[in-house]
Design a protein around this motif. Structure first.
Motif: not given
Length: 260
Positions: A103-108, A172-177
């Protein structure tokens, strides 16, 4: 509390066990000694072998493959494991190359891992850039992964993948925390490209994590290959010099349980 077992097999390869799930990251199980070409005149020799043989692994429910086209993230023995894994998640371009239901995933984008009697795990692809600006034609597509599930104490588990510190990763890191970070380090360099770095050094990583305060940082992919320029001693010295947060070092081949 959510106890998760982490077993560092070598390089980027970690067995993650939680609530009946067995998840393997970037499978590399070849013996040492071989030199692998990475394209555009770059190559590296593998210096150490895995702490656990592929034949000694338990059944694997999912493989999280940050990229398929570099031998230090997917080698010959690791590739042989893919058909037996329940799910293989990787980049879109990697899934096309691998076939076999990867399965291929794009960021997000996300993928839900589900099985009877186990909590559902949400896997989200996160952005990674495996080198300096404009290096994508050389380094190709790479992603990281964020894992979330009900009952996490500190927040998501983030696998950075092979990346430098760049704007998309910081956003992404700041949204993810993240509460726990499986941090790819090593400050990769090649003689043919001089001072250019293709993964983070310790200072880069501390900048990426600044303000996030994860409960646990687990460094991986900093040893065992010729192309790494910052090993554990250098990482520790950089942490001491900057007053950075302590890292938790996973003992090779032995499971360490961490609250996630």
């Amino acid at each position: 509390m959510t106890g998760v077992g982490f077993t560092h097999i070598g390089g980027p390869t970690v067995l993650i066990e939680h609530a009946g799930w067995r998840i393997l990251t970037d499978p590399t199980f070849d013996p040492p000694g071989r030199t692998y070409a990475f394209g555009w005149g770059t190559s590296s020799r593998k210096l150490t072998g895995p702490s656990i043989a592929a034949a000694d692994l338990p059944p694997i429910d999912a493989i999280l493959l940050t990229h398929d086209h570099h031998g230090d993230n997917l080698d010959t023995a690791g590739r042989a494991l893919l058909p037996a894994a329940g799910t293989v998640l990787t980049t879109v371009s990697g899934a096309r190359r691998l076939g076999g239901g990867a399965h291929g995933l794009r960021p997000g984008q996300t993928h839900l891992l589900q099985a009877p009697g186990r909590p559902a795990l949400t896997v989200t692809a996160t952005p990674a850039r495996h080198g300096p600006p404009l290096s994508h034609p050389i380094t190709g597509d790479v992603i990281g992964f964020a894992l979330t599930w009900p009952g996490q104490v500190h927040g998501p588990l983030w696998i950075t993948g092979d990346t430098v510190n760049h704007r998309a990763a910081r956003t992404a890191a700041r949204a993810l925390r993240p509460g726990t970070v499986l941090l790819h380090l090593g400050a990769v360099r090649f003689p043919s490209t001089g001072p250019l770095r293709y993964t983070m050094n310790t200072r880069d990583a501390l900048s990426l994590l600044d303000g996030l305060a994860p409960a646990t940082v687990l460094p991986v992919h900093y040893e065992g290959w010729q192309h790494f320029t910052e090993n554990r001693d250098a990482i520790t010295a950089a942490l001491d010099a900057t007053g950075g947060p302590p890292f938790t070092w996973l003992p090779p081949g032995r499971q360490q349980t961490i609250t996630v």
